[in-house]
Design an enzyme around this catalytic site. Sequence first.
Site, PDB file in Angstrom:
ATOM      1  N   ALA A  30     -22.046   1.515  -0.633  1.00  0.00           N
ATOM      2  CA  ALA A  30     -22.222   2.736  -0.441  1.00  0.00           C
ATOM      3  C   ALA A  30     -23.363   3.154   0.596  1.00  0.00           C
ATOM      4  CB  ALA A  30     -23.064   3.525  -1.861  1.00  0.00           C
ATOM      5  N   CYS A  31     -22.845   3.694   1.597  1.00  0.00           N
ATOM      6  CA  CYS A  31     -23.582   4.045   2.895  1.00  0.00           C
ATOM      7  C   CYS A  31     -23.748   3.037   3.891  1.00  0.00           C
ATOM      8  CB  CYS A  31     -25.254   4.498   2.452  1.00  0.00           C
ATOM      9  SG  CYS A  31     -25.109   5.595   1.085  1.00  0.00           S
ATOM     10  N   THR A  32     -23.786   3.456   4.989  1.00  0.00           N
ATOM     11  CA  THR A  32     -24.067   2.539   6.324  1.00  0.00           C
ATOM     12  C   THR A  32     -25.037   3.260   7.200  1.00  0.00           C
ATOM     13  OG1 THR A  32     -21.781   1.831   6.095  1.00  0.00           O
ATOM     14  CG2 THR A  32     -22.989   1.312   8.029  1.00  0.00           C
ATOM     15  N   ARG A  51     -18.344  -3.844   7.377  1.00  0.00           N
ATOM     16  CA  ARG A  51     -19.336  -2.837   8.236  1.00  0.00           C
ATOM     17  C   ARG A  51     -20.185  -3.471   9.159  1.00  0.00           C
ATOM     18  NH1 ARG A  51     -21.359   0.296   3.488  1.00  0.00           N
ATOM     19  NH2 ARG A  51     -21.070  -1.758   2.306  1.00  0.00           N
TER      20      ARG A  51
END
Length: 499
Positions: A25-27, A264
């Site tokens: 979750a989330c970058t 990512r």
Amino acid sequence: MINKKISLGVLSILTAFSLQSVSYACTGFIIGKDLTKDGSLLXGRTEDLEPHHNKNFIVRLAKDNPAGEKWKDLSNGFEYPLPEHSYRYSAIPDVTPNKGVYDEAGFNECGVSMSATVSASANDAIQKIDPYVKNGLAESSMASVILPSVKTAREGVALIAKIVTEKGAAEGNIVTLADKDGIWYMEILSGHQYVAIKFPDDKYAVFPNTFYLGHVDFNDKENTIASEDVEKVAKKAKSYIEVDGKFHIAKSYNPPLNDANRSRSFSGIKSLDPDSKVTYKDSNYELLQSTDKTFSLEDAMKLQRNRFEGLDLKPLDQMALDGKGKPKSKKAVKGYAYPISNPNVMEAHIFQLKKDIPAELGGGVMWLSIGSPRNAPYLPYLGNISRTYEAYQEKSTQYNDKSWYWTVSHINDLVAAHPKPFGTKVIDEIKGLEKTWIAEQDKTTKEISDLVVSDPKAAQEKADKISLDRAEKTFKRLKAIEAKLVKEKPKNKKGLNRS
């Protein structure tokens, strides 16, 4: 009213995708002001959890709090005293507060901006020594407790440190706080351990869900805030690692790097600097990256929309499935990875901070995409707004044609389900709108900056009017795009429209 449905094929892809990425979750990213074309500091995050998860955009107004009043997190039982006076701040909350408020990001009226959080987790050995505290400080409370309480970014970091020391952290997290003096990057490592640094102006960073800090000079009190036992805990856990004779925080606290964080980190760095020497096989990616390139706001938007363009990887959500939500072959899996722009992105925000923008305006602009920016626009918002457009405030947990989030979500679903007929038509139009707004924003900001000196109320009213008018016009265009996609989508063999 549009009848919103998701085809079985799309649902299978999303289900498989969610199962494989449940912990991802989330970058986040930061680009120091010395590396930008206009001297602005850029920082932001994609908020990822799952498809079809409504987000609002609101302003929480300033208020005085009764003595003894507490913030209460219904999701985990965390409580903390409210300040005597809460500052006004903008927020991007969930619509199910009983499961956590998750205000996530915004400006407060003192010119502090915050993005909270990128989730991360310490390795098992660390957690045995300093476990997370069930009712400690979590992402669900972070922005709601900090933004209304602090006048500077450093105060925000210090308050988080105080809370984690006294009450513990419910989970590992990465937080950024910024003001006119720069941006702080903070890792909440374990139940009571944390390290924060003043981010250098001449570096950039991309950080998904793992810790990144390497060696930090704990004696540099001006640029570092850290818990007393951060090294001691690592040694006690027998996970302490040195690099070049110095304590390395990430290597000591992290579990092994997983594929989603690898993909990512690698693709984010390469998106900004294709000449970077990092490789997909690296076992660790350092936080502070150097380059001789300079970047623009559009580069930051491109980063958050990245789906491995120019790399020998394909997005995981494009895998050929077997009809049961599983990849058809393991060979296919090897060519696929988890991108920054994925179906789990619920919103994305970019803070563009400039020295010449007054703190009363937030010190900059927040460019916000409610819903994934894959086929949705970033709109600019100054930090002095007091209202948001009504479509941002619809609280439905399922499709609602009056909702900004649900409209964008539907557009993204339609384009993803039918890539051949729709191609890049939507995002091409969106980028055209953004180009116009970017060209206009400096003039708007200058006018409101000049006005706020003599008449703060008039400046706020002007900022409100401009942002509300733009949002209304844009939402009408999004509804037209949605209707056109529904009308033009391919029909199945029985002649029925598929969504």
